[in-house]
Every structure is written in C-alpha cells, then in structure tokens.
Design an enzyme around this catalytic site. Structure first.
Site, PDB file in Angstrom:
ATOM      1  N   GLU A 184      10.503   0.805   9.935  1.00  0.00           N
ATOM      2  CA  GLU A 184      11.543   1.646   9.733  1.00  0.00           C
ATOM      3  C   GLU A 184      10.815   3.202   9.830  1.00  0.00           C
ATOM      4  O   GLU A 184       9.942   3.466   9.123  1.00  0.00           O
ATOM      5  CB  GLU A 184      12.118   1.798   8.219  1.00  0.00           C
TER       6      GLU A 184
ATOM      7  N   LYS B 164       0.836  -1.239  -0.075  1.00  0.00           N
ATOM      8  CA  LYS B 164       0.011   0.126   0.158  1.00  0.00           C
ATOM      9  C   LYS B 164       1.021   1.394  -0.017  1.00  0.00           C
ATOM     10  O   LYS B 164       1.583   1.620   1.004  1.00  0.00           O
ATOM     11  CB  LYS B 164      -0.890   0.137   1.276  1.00  0.00           C
TER      12      LYS B 164
ATOM     13  N   CYS C  34      13.521  10.896   6.915  1.00  0.00           N
ATOM     14  CA  CYS C  34      13.832  10.312   8.289  1.00  0.00           C
ATOM     15  C   CYS C  34      15.424  10.476   8.637  1.00  0.00           C
ATOM     16  O   CYS C  34      15.635  10.501   9.844  1.00  0.00           O
ATOM     17  CB  CYS C  34      13.371   9.070   8.302  1.00  0.00           C
TER      18      CYS C  34
END
Length: 452
Positions: free
Chosen positions: A231, A158, A265
């Site tokens: 993650e 997704k 990130c």
C-alpha cells in the site's frame, strides 16, 4: 553496542527519547519465535481468534487516552482528532476482523470428476513481516495485524523510525491474549526492515509507505518469491464539474487536502476544475484554505526531512505556477507548514506529478469531461480520487474511467472497515480493510478425495 534512533517531537523539533535499532540477531529471534507461535496459532479455531482480537480491541479502547498521548508526542496530531476519530477507527477495525475470522468464504464442496469429491481450504500463509508508516502509526499497525492474526498468521511488525511507541504498547497489550511470539514489534531503520523481508522464515511481506520503499521491499522479496502486499503512495485528483455545489466542494476539498497536514496517501492534493468556474473556484479555495490554522486545525509535518521535502517542492515551482496563499513555514517552532494553494500549474510540473504529502493544493482547469479524465489519470499513482457533480450520469461515467482504487462522489476521504482500500500502478497492490484484506492473508488449497 546497541545503535539507537532519536525520537523527535515534531511540534517543537526537540529530541525527547531514543529507541534501539533491532539487529539482524534480533530479527532472527523474532522471526523464529513467530514461526514457533504459528504452529500453534494456525490451529486455533476462528472463535478463539475472534475472542483474542475482541479482547485486544477492548483493551485498546480502555487505554485510549494513553495511546493518544503516545501518538501526539511523536506526530504532533490534534488531540481531539486522535482520541475521537482515529482511536475509535482502530477499535472498529479490530472488531471487524474479529468477526471476519468466523466468516471465511469458499467454493462449495462437490464432485467435479466422477468418483471424486473436491474441497477448497483457505489456510493462513505463515509468518508476516509488516512495515507500518509514520502518518497513522497506530491505525496502520491495526490495519496490518488484524487481518493477519484473524486468518491465523503470526506477525513481526516494524513501525516507522519516528513513531514506534503506540505499536509497542499495542504489542504489550496483545501479548496477554495471544501465544508468545504471535505478535512482536521491532524498532529499527531500513536495514531492520530489509532483514525482516530477507529472513527465510518470512512468508509474506506487507508495507504501507512510499513507492520507493515498496519497490525496495518487492525487489528483496522477489529473490525468495515471497508474497507481497504493497500500500504505497498516492496523488489523488479531485474533479470538480461546472454543476457541482462549489461552496460545499471548496470546503470538502480543503478538509480532504489538509487533514493530518496532508500527510495521507489519499489526501486530495490535485484539484481539477471546469474552466468556466476556474477563477472563482481558485479564489474560494484560497479563502477557505487561509482560514485553516496549523496547530489548531492540523498538526506539523512529521520530521525535518519531510518539512524539507515539502518546502523543496515549493521552492522548485516553475514560473507558470502562482502561490495563492501559504507556501512557507508557519511559526518558529516545530515543523508546521502553512496551508498552501497553488494555481497555474501544468500537467508535467513536478508538483503535479509527485505526491506532496503536505498541506498543499494545486489547481488546474479542464475544458471537457475527456480532458478531465485524462489529466486525472495522467500520474503514476492510482490510489484515490473524487468526483464533484450534481449529475448522476456524470458521476457514473467518470467513476468508471478514473484509474484509481477508490472513487468518492461529492466527498473525499471517508473509509470504513467493511470496504476495501488499495490502489493501482505506483500505489501498489493489495487491499487493506474489508474481506478482501482478510483473503490476502490466506492461501487456497484444493483437496480432492477419490471414493472407491
């Protein structure tokens, strides 16, 4: 009636298309198809899996311009960055894991009990439900599907609600080289993702996203003891010592902080600099940052929601914080945010403790190495960090003490398929890239045979 999601161009703020929200019935069909495909794909040879991934890589490379157009429309990224940096990295990762498919490592067979021979088998896990983020839609999709497919698993992916199109094209391309059902893309919202995680056919769940989303996934997966690969967020410190090349550090840090509008990130958002050069370094960072131009050097924030989040962090700054440059919307169209540098912040401030995910740098000073390490480690996240110094001993000591899954020295941000990427603490667990990621998509079985 099928529900739909609006797709918005973040460079203009205008809706340009819609995509369907997959229902529980859609999820069920995709998971069942993946389970059926797994029965065949798991028995394919490593050479067959390698060839399929190499063909997918070649097809992606051949249609690089098409993928770039889709990424730009939904992210607002700079075209040259996507076409010349991100697409080649996607191709490289696919080719790396194609090779990894033929390089499984394991303990040697042997006789560990008299009259018995033991063998270790590495096997695929099964159906993988994967959820990708919006900051690197195609790259994160590749990082997920490549090791999973290389190991013999099947995948239902997704993509993020705002950036589904490049993953959809990737699935269409891959379908030519994979068994039917081996790789499916479902568009949808959080409910779609939860249905994928809950589904009884799901054997492993992998998500790249916020810590909140990761906790949600882990909580749902725990009810059925599903394996997870998380993650999650980051809040990277960049520790600048007195002996560093301060000019190079300022330029490198600004590049690391504002790449992809800071929506990364690993973005270097927290600068920690020795107190003796603090004032000069603040001035240098503010100058280099102010020379960055949104729309030229980096793109917009992903959505109105993300823009409001970043602006909210700025609006709630405490009195001790001082905006050296930026802190406001840039332009009148879209979700562009000006390059921002903030000094005077304290360790307990929200903007220090929380992941910003925007083109914003905060600066703090430290007096010695011990204080620098304590401040760097004094957040819940543990994904990435960097040390800036000319002294090898300092770099070695501090790298060992920093509680982050990746430590760079005199740079910040480069990633290669051969090396692992992943964090600790609220940054999740599990590794992307490298043989470590490949191993995460396998299970270990001991087979012992008695010889009469």
């Amino acid at each position: 009636m099928t529900r739909e999601l609006d797709l918005t161009d973040p460079s203009t703020g205008e809706v340009f298309a819609t995509v369907p929200i997959a229902s529980e019935s859609d999820v069920d069909k995709a998971m069942e198809a993946a389970a059926q495909a797994f029965a065949k794909w798991r028995r394919s040879t490593p050479a067959q899996r390698q060839l399929a991934l190499l063909k997918i890589a070649d097809a992606l490379e051949a249609r690089a311009a098409e993928f770039t157009d889709l990424e730009i429309r939904e992210t607002g990224k700079i075209r040259s960055v996507v076409l010349e940096e991100e697409i080649p990295e996607c191709v490289s990762a696919l080719r790396f894991f194609a090779g990894a498919a033929r390089q499984l490592e394991g303990t040697a067979a042997g006789e560990y009990a008299p009259g018995h021979t033991s063998v270790i088998r590495r096997e695929p896990i099964g159906v993988c439900a994967q959820i990708a983020p919006w900051n690197y839609p195609l790259m994160m999709a590749v990082w997920k599907i490549a090791p999973a497919l290389a190991a013999g698993n099947t995948v239902v992916l997704k993509p993020a609600e705002t950036t589904p199109s490049s993953a959809q094209l990737l699935a269409r391309i891959a379908a030519e080289f994979l068994p039917k059902g081996a790789f499916t893309v479902l568009t949808g919202d959080r409910d779609t993702g939860r249905a994928m995680v809950r589904h009884p056919r799901t054997d492993l769940v992998s998500i790249t996203g916020s810590t909140r989303a990761g906790i949600d996934v882990a909580t749902v997966a725990a009810a059925d003891l599903k394996r997870t690969h998380l993650e999650l967020g980051g809040n990277a410190p960049l520790v600048v010592f007195l002996d560093a090349d301060l000019k190079a550090a300022a330029e490198g840090i600004v590049g690391a902080a504002f790449y992809n509008a800071g929506q990364d990130c690993t973005a270097g958002g927290r600068v920690l600099v020795h107190e003796s050069v603090h004032e000069d370094f603040v001035a240098s960072l503010a100058k280099v940052a102010s020379e960055q131009t949104p729309g030229v050097d980096y793109g917009p924030l992903n959505s109105a929601t993300q823009f409001s989040r970043v602006q909210g962090l700025i609006d709630r700054l405490p009195p001790n914080a001082r905006i050296e440059t930026g802190g406001t919307r840039f332009g009148t169209q879209g979700f562009y945010f000006s390059p921002t540098v903030i000094s005077g912040v304290r360790q307990e401030d929200e903007i220090v403790q929380e992941e910003i995910f925007g083109p914003v740098l905060t600066i703090q000073s430290f007096s010695d190495e011990a204080e620098a390490v304590a401040m760097a480690n004094g957040v819940p996240y543990g994904l990435a960090s960097s040390v800036w110094t000319r002294d090898v001993a300092t770099a070695a000591r501090v790298s060992a003490e920093l509680d982050f899954g990746c430590v760079w020295v005199n740079t910040h941000g480069p990633l290669v398929p051969e090396m692992p990427h992943g964090g600790f603490g609220h940054s999740g667990h599990g590794k992307d890239l490298s043989a470590y990621a490949f191993n995460e998509y396998t299970r270990v079985k001991h087979v012992m045979t008695r010889f009469a």
